[in-house]
Design a protein around this motif. Structure first.
Motif, PDB file in Angstrom:
ATOM      1  N   LEU A 216       0.626  -1.239   0.190  1.00  0.00           N
ATOM      2  CA  LEU A 216      -0.731   0.156  -0.038  1.00  0.00           C
ATOM      3  C   LEU A 216       1.167   1.076  -0.167  1.00  0.00           C
ATOM      4  O   LEU A 216       0.171   2.423  -0.823  1.00  0.00           O
ATOM      5  CB  LEU A 216      -1.384   0.051   1.611  1.00  0.00           C
ATOM      6  CG  LEU A 216      -2.216  -0.785   0.992  1.00  0.00           C
ATOM      7  CD1 LEU A 216      -2.947  -0.492   2.941  1.00  0.00           C
ATOM      8  CD2 LEU A 216      -3.532  -1.099   0.054  1.00  0.00           C
ATOM      9  N   THR A 219       1.977   1.382  -3.663  1.00  0.00           N
ATOM     10  CA  THR A 219       1.619   2.500  -4.331  1.00  0.00           C
ATOM     11  C   THR A 219       1.288   3.774  -4.446  1.00  0.00           C
ATOM     12  O   THR A 219       0.582   4.533  -5.268  1.00  0.00           O
ATOM     13  CB  THR A 219       0.113   1.378  -4.697  1.00  0.00           C
ATOM     14  OG1 THR A 219      -0.684   1.133  -3.706  1.00  0.00           O
ATOM     15  CG2 THR A 219       1.239  -0.308  -5.312  1.00  0.00           C
ATOM     16  N   GLU A 512      -3.649  -2.819  -4.589  1.00  0.00           N
ATOM     17  CA  GLU A 512      -4.003  -2.023  -3.223  1.00  0.00           C
ATOM     18  C   GLU A 512      -4.771  -2.642  -2.711  1.00  0.00           C
ATOM     19  O   GLU A 512      -5.532  -3.024  -1.090  1.00  0.00           O
ATOM     20  CB  GLU A 512      -4.759  -0.563  -3.254  1.00  0.00           C
ATOM     21  CG  GLU A 512      -3.608  -0.047  -4.376  1.00  0.00           C
ATOM     22  CD  GLU A 512      -4.072   1.208  -4.359  1.00  0.00           C
ATOM     23  OE1 GLU A 512      -3.188   2.455  -4.460  1.00  0.00           O
ATOM     24  OE2 GLU A 512      -5.469   1.967  -4.569  1.00  0.00           O
ATOM     25  N   CYS A 516      -4.914  -5.383   1.085  1.00  0.00           N
ATOM     26  CA  CYS A 516      -5.905  -5.044   2.153  1.00  0.00           C
ATOM     27  C   CYS A 516      -6.314  -6.245   2.166  1.00  0.00           C
ATOM     28  O   CYS A 516      -6.462  -6.697   4.221  1.00  0.00           O
ATOM     29  CB  CYS A 516      -6.377  -4.255   1.723  1.00  0.00           C
ATOM     30  SG  CYS A 516      -6.481  -1.692   1.603  1.00  0.00           S
TER      31      CYS A 516
END
Length: 693
Positions: A216, A219, A512, A516
C-alpha cells in the motif's frame, strides 16, 4: 525486416516507395538510445501510445498486406488497388480516443511511448486513413503469453477502476499467483534458526501483514506502479549466512529469538542505508552504471545460487516432490493456453494448483498407511531409536508424512502482528555491512522490475526521480520489516513482471485491494498455521520452480540489448560462470571432505565465515569478505558492472535503460497521473527534484 531491397520493389498503389531499412524512422525509444529496429524490434510510436508498424515491402500472399499485417482490399479489374475508404469507428478507436482524452494529447517535443524521446511528426501530404496502419502490439516479438504486451493488451491499465468486485477478484488473484514468493522464505529460514512450527506460523502471518502494508505504501508514495512488496530471494542467502555464523552454533535455549533479533538489527541498518540511497538522489547517479547487461546476470545468479538446497531436499521423498514439480511444469507449459471463463487458470495458478493437488494426494497416501512402519514412532528422536528397521525408515516417515506438523491445530484464530514482537533488535556492524551490500543488489533488482513493468502498464517509464523515490520507500519498507521481524528485507518481487503479463491486470487499485485482503488474512492465525504446515519436500519442490523462474526473468532483461553481441555474450557468460565458481572456492575452502558437521549439508555453503580464505588479524573484516564473496549475486554484480562500464560499446549494444525526463514528464498529463503523488503530497516536495515529479 524484409531482406529485399525496397527501392527495387516499389509498393503498388498511390503510396510512395518504402524507405531504406536504415532510414526507417525508429521509435522514440530507439531514436534516443541509438537502437535500430532490426536489433531492438522497436517500431514507430504514435502520440496516442499505440504502435505504428513500419512498412514491410515484401509480399508473399496476394490477399495479405505484409506491410501492416492485415488483409488487403482486393484489386480492381484493371489490376490497380481500389481506393481505401476510411473505416468506421471501432471499439479500439474509441478506447484510443478515451486514452488520449484521459492522458492528454501533447504535440510538443517530449518523451514518446515507453518514455523515449519523441519528435513531432513533420507535416505530410494527406493520404487515406488505413485501419491497418495502427496495430496494438508491442514493438518486440510477442509470445503466446503476451509477456511483452502493451497496455492495449491489458484488461485493466494502471489508473483503471472497473468496479469493486472485479478489482477485488483480480487483486486477490494477483497475490495468490505470487503466493510462493511470499511464503517460501519463512518456511526455509525459521526451521534453520531452530524455530518450531508455531514460530513459523507467526513469521508467516507477520510476512503477510508487512507485505500488505508496504505494498500500500509503495502504490501510494513509492513508484506508484502495481508492484507487490515482500520478502525477496535476494535476502535469503545473507540471512542463511548470518543464521549459520560461528557465534550462533553453540547457543543454548531459544536460538530462534536470539538469531531473529540479530537479523532484525542488520536489516534495520541496511534498510536505512537504502532509504538514504534513494531519497538523497544518489540512486539517480548510480543508475548510470546499471544496464540490462548488469541486471540480467545479477538476478539470474540469485536463482541459480540455491541449487544445493532445491532437488537434494526434493529427493528425501521423491514420489511427492518430483510429482509436484512435474505438475507445475505441466500446468505452466503444456496447459498454459487452456482458458476457463476467459482466464488461463493453469498458467496463472500453476504454483497454487500444483501445491494443492500434491498436498491432497500426499494426505490420502498418509491416511492410507503407506508410511506406517510397525513399531516406529516419528516423535521419538533419532538418537533414541534402537531398531535398525526404524532407523531405515525414520527419514522417509519424517519427510513424506503430512501429519507431522501441528502448526494448524496450535495456532490461535486471531493474532495481531506487532513491532518488536521477538524482542529488542541486536546491532552487529559486520552483519549490517553484509546486508548493506545486499540492499544495493536489491535496488538493482528493482530497477529492472520498474522498467519492465512500466512498459506493460504505464504511459511512460518512470523518471530517475520516481525510481529514486521508489528505492527510498523500499528502504523504509524494509525498516518496517526489520521492526516487525520477518527475517528478511522488503523489496519489489521480480516475479511481478510475469504475473502482470499473464493476468493482464495492471490496475493499481486491484493491487491495493489485494494488499488489504492480505492484511486481513494475516490477522487470522489459522491462515499462518495452515501455510506453516506445508511439508518441507513440497516447499523445496516449489522453490525449484520459483528459482528457475527467477533466473529466467533475470536473463529476460537482455531483450533490451543486443543479446547476440559478442561483447554482451562474453560479459554475461563470465559473470554467470564466476558467480558460481568463485563462491564455490570460498565455500569449500578449508573444509575436509570427511569433516563431520552439525549443519545440514544443504546449509554448509553458508558457514563460510568460519573457514574462508580471508584470515587477517581483524575478525570482522574476515567475516565480511568471506561472506560477501561467497554470495553468487555479489560476484555476478561486481564482474558485470565493471566489465559493462569499462568495455567499449554503443548504447544500442549495451541496451541502456531509458527513463523519462523530468521536465518533459511534467508537461504530460498522462505521466503526471501515472506517477504523481496523491493527496497533494507532491506539492510539498516539489522542490526536491531528485525524488519524483
Amino acid at each position: 525486416m524484409a531482406d529485399s531491397d525496397p527501392t527495387k520493389r516499389p509498393r503498388p498503389g498511390p503510396w510512395p516507395p518504402a524507405p531504406e531499412p536504415n532510414a526507417l524512422p525508429s521509435s522514440s525509444w530507439a531514436r534516443k538510445t541509438g537502437f535500430r529496429a532490426k536489433f531492438s524490434g522497436e517500431t514507430n510510436a504514435s502520440d496516442s501510445g499505440q504502435i505504428v508498424l513500419a512498412a514491410k515491402p515484401k509480399e508473399t500472399n496476394p490477399q495479405v498486406d505484409l506491410e501492416s499485417g492485415r488483409s488487403r482490399a482486393p484489386p480492381a479489374a484493371n489490376g490497380e488497388p481500389e481506393s481505401v475508404k476510411t473505416p468506421p469507428s471501432t471499439d479500439r478507436d474509441r478506447s484510443v480516443k478515451k486514452r488520449r482524452e484521459s492522458g492528454g494529447a501533447v504535440k510538443s517535443t517530449g518523451p514518446g511511448t515507453n518514455g523515449q524521446a519523441r519528435v513531432d511528426p513533420q507535416p505530410q501530404p494527406p493520404k487515406p486513413i488505413r485501419e491497418e496502419e495502427v496495430v496494438d502490439i508491442l514493438p518486440q516479438t510477442l509470445n503466446d503469453d503476451g509477456f511483452v504486451a502493451r497496455q492495449s493488451h491489458m484488461k485493466y491499465e494502471l489508473r483503471d477502476t472497473p468496479g469493486l468486485v472485479p478489482i477485488g477478484l483480480y487483486g486477490f488473484q494477483h497475490f495468490i499467483s505470487m503466493l510462493g514468493s511470499l511464503i517460501l522464505i519463512p518456511l526455509v529460514i525459521v526451521p534453520a534458526m531452530g524455530g518450531s512450527h508455531e514460530d513459523t506460523s507467526m513469521v508467516v502471518s507477520t510476512v503477510l501483514f508487512v507485505s500488505g502494508v508496504t505494498t500500500l505504501l509503495h502504490t501510494f508514495f513509492g513508484s506508484r506502479l502495481p508492484l507487490v512488496q515482500g520478502p525477496s530471494f535476494v535476502y535469503l542467502a545473507p540471512a542463511l549466512a548470518i543464521i549459520n555464523s560461528p557465534e550462533f552454533q553453540g547457543l543454548n535455549g531459544n536460538n530462534f529469538r536470539h538469531i531473529m533479533k540479530e537479523l532484525q538489527g542488520a536489516i534495520i541498518i541496511s534498510s536505512s542505508f537504502q532509504a538514504i540511497l534513494g531519497y538523497s538522489g544518489l540512486m539517480s547517479v548510480f543508475l548510470r552504471l546499471i544496464n540490462p547487461v548488469v541486471v540480467s546476470p545479477t538476478i539470474a545468479a540469485v536463482g541459480l545460487s540455491f541449487y544445493s538446497y532445491g532437488f537434494p531436499q526434493v529427493g528425501t521423498c521423491l514420489e511427492i516432490g518430483a510429482v509436484q514439480i512435474l505438475l507445475v511444469i505441466l500446468f505452466s507449459l503444456y496447459l498454459r493456453k487452456i482458458s476457463v471463463f476467459g482466464h488461463r487458470i493453469f498458467l496463472i495458478y500453476a504454483v497454487p494448483l500444483g501445491l494443492a493437488i500434491t498436498w491432497a494426494a500426499a494426505f490420502l497416501i498418509t491416511e492410507a498407511g503407506a508410511y506406517n512402519y510397525k513399531g516406529c514412532d516419528i516423535n521419538v528422536p533419532a538418537s533414541n531409536i534402537i531398531s535398525e528397521h526404524c532407523r531405515k525408515h525414520i527419514s522417509r516417515m519424517k519427510h513424506c508424512r503430512v501429519d507431522t506438523s501441528h502448526a494448524l491445530t496450535s495456532s490461535p484464530w486471531f493474532r495481531f502482528p506487532y513491532p518488536l514482537q521477538w524482542g529488542t533488535p541486536v546491532f552487529d556492524w559486520k552483519m549490517a555491512l553484509v546486508m548493506c551490500v545486499v540492499s544495493i543488489i536489491s535496488s538493482v533488482d528493482s530497477v529492472g522490475t520498474y522498467h519492465a513493468s512500466s512498459l506493460l502498464v504505464a504511459s511512460r517509464p518512470p523518471t530517475p526521480g520516481v525510481l529514486s523515490r521508489g528505492i527510498g520507500l523500499e528502504g523504509l519498507s524494509s525498516i518496517l520489516a526489520g521492526l516487525w521481524g520477518t527475517g528478511t528485507g522488503s523489496t519489489t518481487l521480480t516475479e511481478n513482471v510475469h504475473t502482470i503479463a499473464v493476468t493482464k491486470m495492471g490496475s493499481r487499485r486491484s493491487v491495493e485491494l489485494g494488499a488489504c485482503i492480505f492484511i486481513l488474512l494475516s490477522l487470522v492465525g489459522k491462515v499462518g498455521g495452515f501455510i506453516a504446515s506445508i511439508p518441507d519436500v513440497m516447499v523445496a519442490a516449489l522453490l525449484c520452480f520459483m528459482w528457475a523462474m527467477l533466473a529466467a526473468l533475470g536473463l529476460s532483461n537482455l531483450r533490451y540489448s543486443e543479446a547476440g553481441s559478442s561483447r554482451n555474450i562474453i560479459i554475461v557468460g563470465l559473470s554467470l560462470f564466476f558467480s558460481l565458481s568463485v563462491p564455490a572456492y570460498f565455500q569449500q575452502y578449508g573444509i575436509a571432505p570427511t569433516a563431520n558437521s552439525s549443519v545440514p549439508s544443504y546449509f554448509q555453503p553458508y558457514t563460510v565465515a568460519s573457514h574462508g580464505p580471508f584470515r587477517s588479524k581483524y575478525g570482522g573484516v574476515n567475516y565480511v569478505m568471506n561472506t560477501l564473496l561467497s554470495f553468487h549475486m555479489v560476484v555476478a554484480f561486481l564482474i558485470a558492472v565493471i566489465l559493462d562500464n569499462t568495455v567499449p560499446g554503443s548504447p544500442q549494444e549495451r541496451g541502456v535503460y531509458v527513463w523519462s525526463e523530468l521536465e518533459m514528464a511534467r508537461r504530460e498529463p498522462a505521466v503526471v497521473k501515472d506517477y504523481g503523488l496523491p493527496f497533494r503530497v507532491g506539492r510539498v516536495f516539489r522542490w526536491v527534484k531528485w525524488v519524483g515529479l
